[in-house]
Design a protein around this motif. Structure first.
Motif, mmCIF file in Angstrom:
data_model
loop_
_atom_site.group_PDB
_atom_site.id
_atom_site.type_symbol
_atom_site.label_atom_id
_atom_site.label_comp_id
_atom_site.label_asym_id
_atom_site.label_seq_id
_atom_site.Cartn_x
_atom_site.Cartn_y
_atom_site.Cartn_z
ATOM 1 N N MET A 208 0.824 -1.201 0.000
ATOM 2 C CA MET A 208 0.000 0.000 0.000
ATOM 3 C C MET A 208 0.863 1.258 0.000
ATOM 4 O O MET A 208 1.977 1.261 0.520
ATOM 5 N N LEU A 209 0.326 2.314 -0.568
ATOM 6 C CA LEU A 209 0.952 3.624 -0.519
ATOM 7 C C LEU A 209 0.011 4.571 0.205
ATOM 8 O O LEU A 209 -1.201 4.557 -0.015
ATOM 9 N N GLN A 210 0.575 5.382 1.074
ATOM 10 C CA GLN A 210 -0.211 6.387 1.778
ATOM 11 C C GLN A 210 0.224 7.744 1.256
ATOM 12 O O GLN A 210 1.352 8.179 1.477
ATOM 13 N N ALA A 211 -0.671 8.418 0.537
ATOM 14 C CA ALA A 211 -0.359 9.698 -0.092
ATOM 15 C C ALA A 211 -1.016 10.831 0.683
ATOM 16 O O ALA A 211 -2.206 10.769 0.999
ATOM 17 N N HIS A 212 -0.244 11.861 1.000
ATOM 18 C CA HIS A 212 -0.757 13.036 1.699
ATOM 19 C C HIS A 212 -0.803 14.183 0.683
ATOM 20 O O HIS A 212 0.206 14.533 0.087
ATOM 21 N N ALA A 213 -1.983 14.767 0.517
ATOM 22 C CA ALA A 213 -2.155 15.806 -0.495
ATOM 23 C C ALA A 213 -2.925 16.980 0.087
ATOM 24 O O ALA A 213 -3.765 16.809 0.979
ATOM 25 N N LEU A 214 -2.635 18.184 -0.394
ATOM 26 C CA LEU A 214 -3.438 19.333 -0.014
ATOM 27 C C LEU A 214 -4.891 19.074 -0.393
ATOM 28 O O LEU A 214 -5.179 18.512 -1.448
ATOM 29 N N GLN A 215 -5.793 19.506 0.480
ATOM 30 C CA GLN A 215 -7.207 19.191 0.285
ATOM 31 C C GLN A 215 -7.727 19.686 -1.065
ATOM 32 O O GLN A 215 -8.487 18.993 -1.744
ATOM 33 N N GLU A 216 -7.280 20.884 -1.467
ATOM 34 C CA GLU A 216 -7.794 21.444 -2.719
ATOM 35 C C GLU A 216 -7.259 20.719 -3.957
ATOM 36 O O GLU A 216 -7.781 20.880 -5.055
ATOM 37 N N LYS A 217 -6.194 19.907 -3.758
ATOM 38 C CA LYS A 217 -5.622 19.160 -4.890
ATOM 39 C C LYS A 217 -6.102 17.709 -4.930
ATOM 40 O O LYS A 217 -5.836 16.987 -5.901
ATOM 41 N N SER A 218 -6.809 17.270 -3.874
ATOM 42 C CA SER A 218 -7.093 15.847 -3.723
ATOM 43 C C SER A 218 -8.007 15.287 -4.822
ATOM 44 O O SER A 218 -7.807 14.157 -5.287
ATOM 45 N N ASP A 219 -9.003 16.051 -5.271
ATOM 46 C CA ASP A 219 -9.914 15.534 -6.311
ATOM 47 C C ASP A 219 -9.150 15.242 -7.599
ATOM 48 O O ASP A 219 -9.353 14.193 -8.239
ATOM 49 N N HIS A 220 -8.261 16.151 -7.966
ATOM 50 C CA HIS A 220 -7.464 15.974 -9.189
ATOM 51 C C HIS A 220 -6.554 14.751 -9.057
ATOM 52 O O HIS A 220 -6.424 13.952 -9.998
ATOM 53 N N ILE A 221 -5.944 14.577 -7.874
ATOM 54 C CA ILE A 221 -5.040 13.451 -7.654
ATOM 55 C C ILE A 221 -5.802 12.125 -7.692
ATOM 56 O O ILE A 221 -5.345 11.148 -8.301
ATOM 57 N N LEU A 222 -6.965 12.082 -7.059
ATOM 58 C CA LEU A 222 -7.777 10.862 -7.081
ATOM 59 C C LEU A 222 -8.138 10.472 -8.513
ATOM 60 O O LEU A 222 -8.069 9.290 -8.890
#
Length: 245
Positions: A208-222
């Motif tokens: 598994m990978l645990q990715a930490h992302a800024l909240q405003e960027k999370s939709d794009h990353i998902l």
């Protein structure tokens, strides 16, 4: 966390304990260290004026300076009314205040405090944070331990979470002042990680990978993870002060 080794670490930093293993790198110049233990002795058969004057003399503070500084600190920590009463009659919170004052009679190069807010009323907590803020603005280094109070986040630049005698998490305050999302994923490529460099922090836990992302960027990353064949196992709000994350 109780039993994590916080108090032991502070005693090693102040030189009161020697480590059983490892290396302590000492400062190149001698430092004046102010230290407040978690439990300050409460059986002192002195008044605050007597004890603080004695401690100040040991620290090399001139009497004329102590005569000015002690009343100011007693006022700031709401102890002026008890200046002529014996310390062994004080409550836990009042004794804690005496411990704090003795540590700053002479302005230290390094101030070390073990659970400094424990037993203090809210107004005194606010005043102590203000004093530490003033010291910080003067360039004095402060190391302290605490369990719960977010009040100390106002002065913190770095937060280290200890557990079972080791560092579990280590944060700079600039990394925790914005909401972040935790995305647990698998099947994410190194190329995609590189693409998100700067906005995504990844740690590996088995497959598994645990990715930490800024909240405003999370939709794009998902969306990008899914488009590139990755699997998303969970998404949640990141609490940087929770050692279980």
């Amino acid at each position: 966390m109780n039993g994590a080794g916080k108090s032991t670490l502070l005693k090693i930093i102040t030189g009161l304990l020697l480590p059983s293993s490892g290396i302590v790198i000492k400062h190149s110049n001698p430092l004046h260290i102010g230290y407040v233990p978690e439990r300050f002795p409460n059986l002192l058969r002195f008044t605050p004026l007597e004890y603080l004057t004695y401690m100040g003399r040991i620290q090399g503070v001139p009497v004329i300076e102590l005569e000015k500084r002690i009343p100011i600190l007693l006022d700031r920590l709401a102890l002026r009314h008890a200046k002529d009463k014996r310390i062994d009659t004080f409550s836990k919170g009042m004794v804690q205040k005496i411990g704090i004052i003795q540590s700053i009679l002479r302005k230290p190069d390094l101030l070390v405090l073990d659970e400094p807010l424990s037993g203090l009323d809210i107004q005194t907590q606010i005043e102590l944070v203000q004093i530490m803020t003033e010291f910080k603005d003067e360039g004095i280094t402060i190391i302290l331990t605490y369990h719960e109070s977010d009040m100390l986040l106002k002065i913190a630049e770095r937060i280290v979470i200890l557990g079972e005698g080791s560092i579990k998490r280590d944060y700079h305050i600039k990394d925790i002042d914005k909401p972040r999302m935790v995305i647990v994923t698998s099947g994410i490529s190194e190329q995609l990680i590189h693409t998100f460099k700067g906005i995504l922090r990844v740690s590996r836990k088995g497959k598994m990978l645990q990715a930490h992302a800024l909240q405003e960027k999370s939709d794009h990353i998902l969306l990008e993870i899914l488009k590139n064949g990755g699997k998303i196992h969970s998404v949640g709000l990141h609490d940087p002060l929770n050692q279980l994350i």
